[in-house]
Design a protein around this motif. Sequence first.
Motif, PDB file in Angstrom:
ATOM      1  N   ALA A  66       0.847  -1.196   0.000  1.00  0.00           N
ATOM      2  CA  ALA A  66       0.000   0.000   0.000  1.00  0.00           C
ATOM      3  C   ALA A  66       0.876   1.237   0.000  1.00  0.00           C
ATOM      4  CB  ALA A  66      -0.918   0.001   1.219  1.00  0.00           C
ATOM      5  N   CYS A  67       0.253   2.349  -0.376  1.00  0.00           N
ATOM      6  CA  CYS A  67       0.953   3.635  -0.404  1.00  0.00           C
ATOM      7  C   CYS A  67       0.818   4.302   0.971  1.00  0.00           C
ATOM      8  CB  CYS A  67       0.329   4.511  -1.494  1.00  0.00           C
ATOM      9  SG  CYS A  67       0.715   6.273  -1.325  1.00  0.00           S
ATOM     10  N   PRO A  68       1.916   4.648   1.641  1.00  0.00           N
ATOM     11  CA  PRO A  68       1.810   5.266   2.966  1.00  0.00           C
ATOM     12  C   PRO A  68       0.965   6.535   2.980  1.00  0.00           C
ATOM     13  CG  PRO A  68       4.049   4.536   2.569  1.00  0.00           C
ATOM     14  CD  PRO A  68       3.314   4.368   1.269  1.00  0.00           C
ATOM     15  N   ILE A  69       1.028   7.318   1.895  1.00  0.00           N
ATOM     16  CA  ILE A  69       0.251   8.568   1.890  1.00  0.00           C
ATOM     17  C   ILE A  69      -1.238   8.263   1.721  1.00  0.00           C
ATOM     18  CG2 ILE A  69      -0.105  10.776   0.714  1.00  0.00           C
ATOM     19  CD1 ILE A  69       2.841  10.726  -0.071  1.00  0.00           C
ATOM     20  N   CYS A  70      -1.561   7.341   0.798  1.00  0.00           N
ATOM     21  CA  CYS A  70      -2.973   6.963   0.608  1.00  0.00           C
ATOM     22  C   CYS A  70      -3.561   6.443   1.922  1.00  0.00           C
ATOM     23  CB  CYS A  70      -3.100   5.883  -0.468  1.00  0.00           C
ATOM     24  SG  CYS A  70      -2.867   6.473  -2.153  1.00  0.00           S
ATOM     25  N   ILE A  71      -2.799   5.603   2.623  1.00  0.00           N
ATOM     26  CA  ILE A  71      -3.300   5.033   3.878  1.00  0.00           C
ATOM     27  C   ILE A  71      -3.466   6.123   4.934  1.00  0.00           C
ATOM     28  CG2 ILE A  71      -2.671   3.488   5.798  1.00  0.00           C
ATOM     29  CD1 ILE A  71      -3.709   2.049   3.273  1.00  0.00           C
ATOM     30  N   SER A 115       5.104   1.719  -7.613  1.00  0.00           N
ATOM     31  CA  SER A 115       4.739   3.008  -7.010  1.00  0.00           C
ATOM     32  C   SER A 115       3.236   3.242  -7.017  1.00  0.00           C
ATOM     33  CB  SER A 115       5.441   4.139  -7.763  1.00  0.00           C
ATOM     34  OG  SER A 115       5.002   4.165  -9.104  1.00  0.00           O
ATOM     35  N   CYS A 116       2.829   4.187  -6.158  1.00  0.00           N
ATOM     36  CA  CYS A 116       1.428   4.633  -6.136  1.00  0.00           C
ATOM     37  C   CYS A 116       1.233   5.591  -7.310  1.00  0.00           C
ATOM     38  CB  CYS A 116       1.139   5.351  -4.826  1.00  0.00           C
ATOM     39  SG  CYS A 116      -0.405   6.314  -4.854  1.00  0.00           S
ATOM     40  N   PRO A 117       0.201   5.374  -8.145  1.00  0.00           N
ATOM     41  CA  PRO A 117       0.017   6.271  -9.295  1.00  0.00           C
ATOM     42  C   PRO A 117      -0.310   7.698  -8.887  1.00  0.00           C
ATOM     43  CG  PRO A 117      -1.823   4.740  -9.086  1.00  0.00           C
ATOM     44  CD  PRO A 117      -0.789   4.301  -8.102  1.00  0.00           C
ATOM     45  N   GLY A 118      -0.897   7.878  -7.705  1.00  0.00           N
ATOM     46  CA  GLY A 118      -1.271   9.225  -7.275  1.00  0.00           C
ATOM     47  C   GLY A 118      -0.121   9.979  -6.635  1.00  0.00           C
ATOM     48  N   HIS A 119       0.671   9.285  -5.829  1.00  0.00           N
ATOM     49  CA  HIS A 119       1.697   9.981  -5.040  1.00  0.00           C
ATOM     50  C   HIS A 119       3.122   9.667  -5.478  1.00  0.00           C
ATOM     51  CE1 HIS A 119      -1.902   9.749  -2.313  1.00  0.00           C
ATOM     52  NE2 HIS A 119      -1.649  11.045  -2.346  1.00  0.00           N
ATOM     53  N   ARG A 120       3.273   8.720  -6.381  1.00  0.00           N
ATOM     54  CA  ARG A 120       4.584   8.375  -6.949  1.00  0.00           C
ATOM     55  C   ARG A 120       5.573   7.896  -5.876  1.00  0.00           C
ATOM     56  NH1 ARG A 120       5.757  12.882 -11.604  1.00  0.00           N
ATOM     57  NH2 ARG A 120       3.871  12.509 -12.791  1.00  0.00           N
TER      58      ARG A 120
HETATM   59 ZN   LIG Z   1      -0.797   7.012  -2.830  1.00  0.00          ZN
END
Ligand SMILES: [Zn+2]
Length: 263
Positions: free
Chosen positions: A4-9, A30-35
């Motif tokens: 998971a993406c730490p920022i999304c979580i 990578s997370c597509p939103g936060h890279r």
């Molecule tokens: Zn993210």
Amino acid sequence: MRRACPICIRVAPPALRGFTLVSQLPLTLSCPGHRCRLEPAFGAPGAYFAWEKSGTVSAAVPSSVVPMDRLTHAALRTGVVTLPRRAVHAGVWFRLLRTLIDEISIPPSKLTRRAQRAVVRIWDAAGHRPRAGVSVAWRTYESLPWPRQQAALEAAAAALHLIETREITTEGSLASLLTIEPHKPVPDGRKPETVRAAELVHALEDALAAARADPLEAHRLLALLAPNPGSKRFGSVREDLIMLGIPVHNLPPDPEDSDDRRP
Ligand SMILES: [Zn+2]
């Protein structure tokens, strides 16, 4: 695989914390939103969530990974991937990516000298040992532990960058998709007859300019347009050329014009 993406979580309400489809495929990093890098985690959507390593925070992926992951995300989301040469179906992209991973994992003994040099350069650009340190003759990508799969994906991303910038050359039917098509002059959208008409106007303007400056050119132009001195057409064309700015003294006299007749 659970990542998971730490920022999304961090920004999601606890009840909405979960794992996206793309984060569960071993084809992106990578997370597509936060890279930022997808990090290993445990959990069940809406029930509980925990990072595999406590204190997990967001970390950047290598810069070459971002464009590669963007293409994989586009493939999953839209079914179409825009490569440097042209847009392709998602299936072509996944085949190309998987082939690339295989090719950079071929044992050096099976490669030509040139290919060996390219593969070493790719792994070096990714900051990993060749073949992610795999020393056995062959192991499929899917059978590798995740850290080595991760290294292979970073090497694939480095390879895509080196191919696109033409720092290494490629072969194979799909390889050309990764480079920008060489420049080829193309029609500007005008109809062929429009192009010919424009060329004719330019040629006529050039001939008139030359005739204004040079009597010999003026004689040639009149002879081309009206080859029979003394004919009605000769006199008419001669008048037209005078109207178009060609000095009278640059043109031959009109045998039928009494004003031009010499004594
Ligand atoms: Zn993210």
